[in-house]
Design an enzyme around this catalytic site. Sequence first.
Site, mmCIF file in Angstrom:
data_model
loop_
_atom_site.group_PDB
_atom_site.id
_atom_site.type_symbol
_atom_site.label_atom_id
_atom_site.label_comp_id
_atom_site.label_asym_id
_atom_site.label_seq_id
_atom_site.Cartn_x
_atom_site.Cartn_y
_atom_site.Cartn_z
ATOM 1 N N ALA A 68 13.150 40.766 -72.088
ATOM 2 C CA ALA A 68 14.072 42.024 -71.876
ATOM 3 C C ALA A 68 12.989 43.132 -71.061
ATOM 4 O O ALA A 68 11.707 42.772 -71.072
ATOM 5 C CB ALA A 68 13.979 42.643 -73.370
ATOM 6 N N GLY A 114 15.068 37.066 -74.408
ATOM 7 C CA GLY A 114 16.391 36.945 -74.082
ATOM 8 C C GLY A 114 16.563 35.712 -72.946
ATOM 9 O O GLY A 114 17.667 35.248 -72.945
ATOM 10 N N GLU A 117 17.296 32.774 -75.047
ATOM 11 C CA GLU A 117 18.449 33.152 -75.962
ATOM 12 C C GLU A 117 19.523 32.713 -74.861
ATOM 13 O O GLU A 117 20.552 31.892 -75.360
ATOM 14 C CB GLU A 117 18.576 34.414 -76.335
ATOM 15 C CG GLU A 117 17.643 34.868 -77.432
ATOM 16 C CD GLU A 117 17.550 36.297 -77.993
ATOM 17 O OE1 GLU A 117 17.303 37.087 -77.309
ATOM 18 O OE2 GLU A 117 17.893 36.416 -79.240
ATOM 19 N N GLU A 139 9.379 38.259 -79.383
ATOM 20 C CA GLU A 139 9.725 39.430 -80.009
ATOM 21 C C GLU A 139 8.821 40.014 -81.151
ATOM 22 O O GLU A 139 8.428 41.244 -81.372
ATOM 23 C CB GLU A 139 11.354 39.784 -80.318
ATOM 24 C CG GLU A 139 12.196 39.469 -79.265
ATOM 25 C CD GLU A 139 12.506 38.075 -78.595
ATOM 26 O OE1 GLU A 139 11.534 37.074 -78.991
ATOM 27 O OE2 GLU A 139 13.380 37.934 -78.051
#
Length: 724
Positions: A68, A114, A117, A139
């Site tokens: 991110a 992300g 992901e 994270e």
Amino acid sequence: MSRANAIRFEKRADGVGVVIIDVPGESQNTFYEGFHEDFNAVKQKVDSSGVKAVVITSGKESSFIAGADIEVIKKMTNSEEAERRSREAQQALEELASSPIPAVAAIHGACLGGGLELAMACKARVASDDPRTKLGLPEVQLGLLPGAGGTQRLPRLVGIEAALDMILTGKQIDPRRARKIGLVDEVVPRAILVDAAAKIALELAGPNGEKSLADRVSELADVKALRELALGRNPAGRNLVFGQAEKQVRKKGGDAYPAPYKILEVVRCGLEKGMKAGLELEAKRFGELVMSDVARRLIEIFFATVALKKDLGTRGANVSARKVSKVGVLGAGLMGHGIAYVTISKAHVPARMKDKDEAAVGRGLGAIRKIFDERVEKRRMREIERDHLMSMVTGSTDMSGFKSCDMVIEAVFEDLELKQRVLKEVEAATEPTTIFASNTSSIPITKIAEASSRPEMVIGMHYFSPVHKMPLLEVIRTKQTKDEVIATAVELGKKQGKTVIVVNDGVGFYTSRILGPYMNEAAWMLSEGVPIEVIDEAAMSFGFPVGPITLLDEVGIDVAAKVGKIAQAAFGDRMQSPGGLEKIVEDGRTGRKGGKGFYVYGRKKGKRKSVDESVYKALGVKPNTKEKRSLEELGERLALPMVAEAIRCLAEGVLRNPRDGDIGAIFGLGFPPFRGGPFRYADALGPAELLRRMRGYADKHGKRFAPPELLIERASSGHRFYDH
Ligand SMILES: NC(=O)c1ccc[n+]([C@@H]2O[C@H](COP(=O)([O-])OP(=O)(O)OC[C@H]3O[C@@H](n4cnc5c(N)ncnc54)[C@H](O)[C@@H]3O)[C@@H](O)[C@H]2O)c1
């Protein structure tokens, strides 16, 4: 905000579509604000293009998607907003996962957060075998959890144990390991990455697509993963795995960090109640964590380190670092060999090490080789790489080979006269442009430079032990140090893998200076009869990784006693010592290195066993084990003098700003990251409250707790140390 051309779509001749993520103007792809909007727009193009399958890849040299954009997270102002964003991302990836057009991720470079992901929402993943390719969910290191389905998809792909290992630590794994645990389906050379992914994509789009996927999974899953999956499906096994993971989490961070506990809760919820419930809880907990104080502190630290990467620490602008092609290291001892190691292994700059005799040089080279051997053993490095790097370090007992060094770093014994003598030897044997850096931990660099004929070339480079593990380098500039010299030292430090702060010269610089009152307070507690293990426990309950008495044993009690005297002479009352350490040294105790200190050490590998009760006698105190003491109060008594000294360093200009003070304390001394460093801690408490507490301790314990002027001023003006 949407960005034009950040995500492109192309069609291949074989009927496979390729989605290329290539955020313009950035060296790395990250999830900018509006990414999902753009992604959905491209997805619609894909859906209406008639392609049979799609490959998602990146146009960047070293990143698939590196995660991110943390700026976006930092700007979020409430939990609801964060939760909503998490749901949007989950939704976009759900659509990708359930699309009738199968997607395969072609991963080259950093595939983090992300990015991973997204890759996991694809039907399959192919990774390049490039060393730049790394996969992870980092994270947790920012006090968060993966908020776009990562807590749900990873355990389903690789099993609970491997998934928790990645999500709870944030570690990044290489493609080989990713293939082994089943996170990627194939590892191929970068040149054929997209072709390999397209081949799988076509297979998946064919009539036997689902079957080929199932075959692929069973082929991947090794025996361990199967056993583990079975464990996860059985409630008793699941309890066992989660119970162990929670124990590990508690051992590592106590209750200070909420994210790991929430990760366990969310992963478990998904496994027990299904993906939908798991995703819902994931978004909710993500929203809560984004607004938590701990995440704020960790994100601030992240930005501080990013800013430091761009900071050369010079006074003037337009200064650039000089190229360093060879480094000389004086002293092949504990610090010297460590400095040579990071120079060759991280900076890839040849090093020449000098010590007094052949035996000492041999020990130094052997110690470097040992660090490499451990890496080879753990399969982090190939033998050929080790041999190549070892060939970059040579040793000598005289100054031969030093003439061509651009920089010489000294790590001889902590003795001013000796350091001045070696400085003169270096100046006589090298070019006038050679930089002389000292790794002293306490002697002012200006004093060492008094012996120099070119003091503008003299600087401090204060490394921490063990050098190959500790992340900080404290660069110390004197009034005379040339800007170019500062920039060169900072640049070399960064290449050696360090986070570098630049401070102005003074007794103890910054880190050793603020450590002084903390260690001194521990000595006062000892003199009051507070048991050794209670003192250490108090520091750890504040959040330090080890207590001050353990640290005394590690640093060497003799060294600490010497440094304590220097600090007392320089700073007077507030570093007044109770005077016990000399007695302990006289009793033949130097700490772990001598096998005898405050704790008992086993013969084998010097493993620590328990407190050495006989030390109390040597000290002339009786431990008071009956009195119940507040660990919180003792912890504060240790930490507040450190915080106050940091404030003085800022007031006196030793520190250039609070940021450097926070990073120095966290990375160099283990100040608890969740408290954000001395200045963030002071700001979170509020200067007025910190002042009130210091005055309370001053009433009880005297002048050691006298508050610094700058704190009094901030408390009365209502200003904090940071302006944001
Ligand atoms: N140990 C730590 O945790 C630590 C941390 C930061 C800084 N320092 C500083 O680093 C320096 C070295 O500490 P260390 O722990 O590595 O000590 P050490 O005793 O392990 O190593 C010092 C080495 O210097 C060698 N030496 C002495 N005189 C020499 C000379 N004239 N020429 C070449 N070599 C010579 C010695 O033989 C020895 O091998 C000290 O100034 C210390 O204050 C130490």
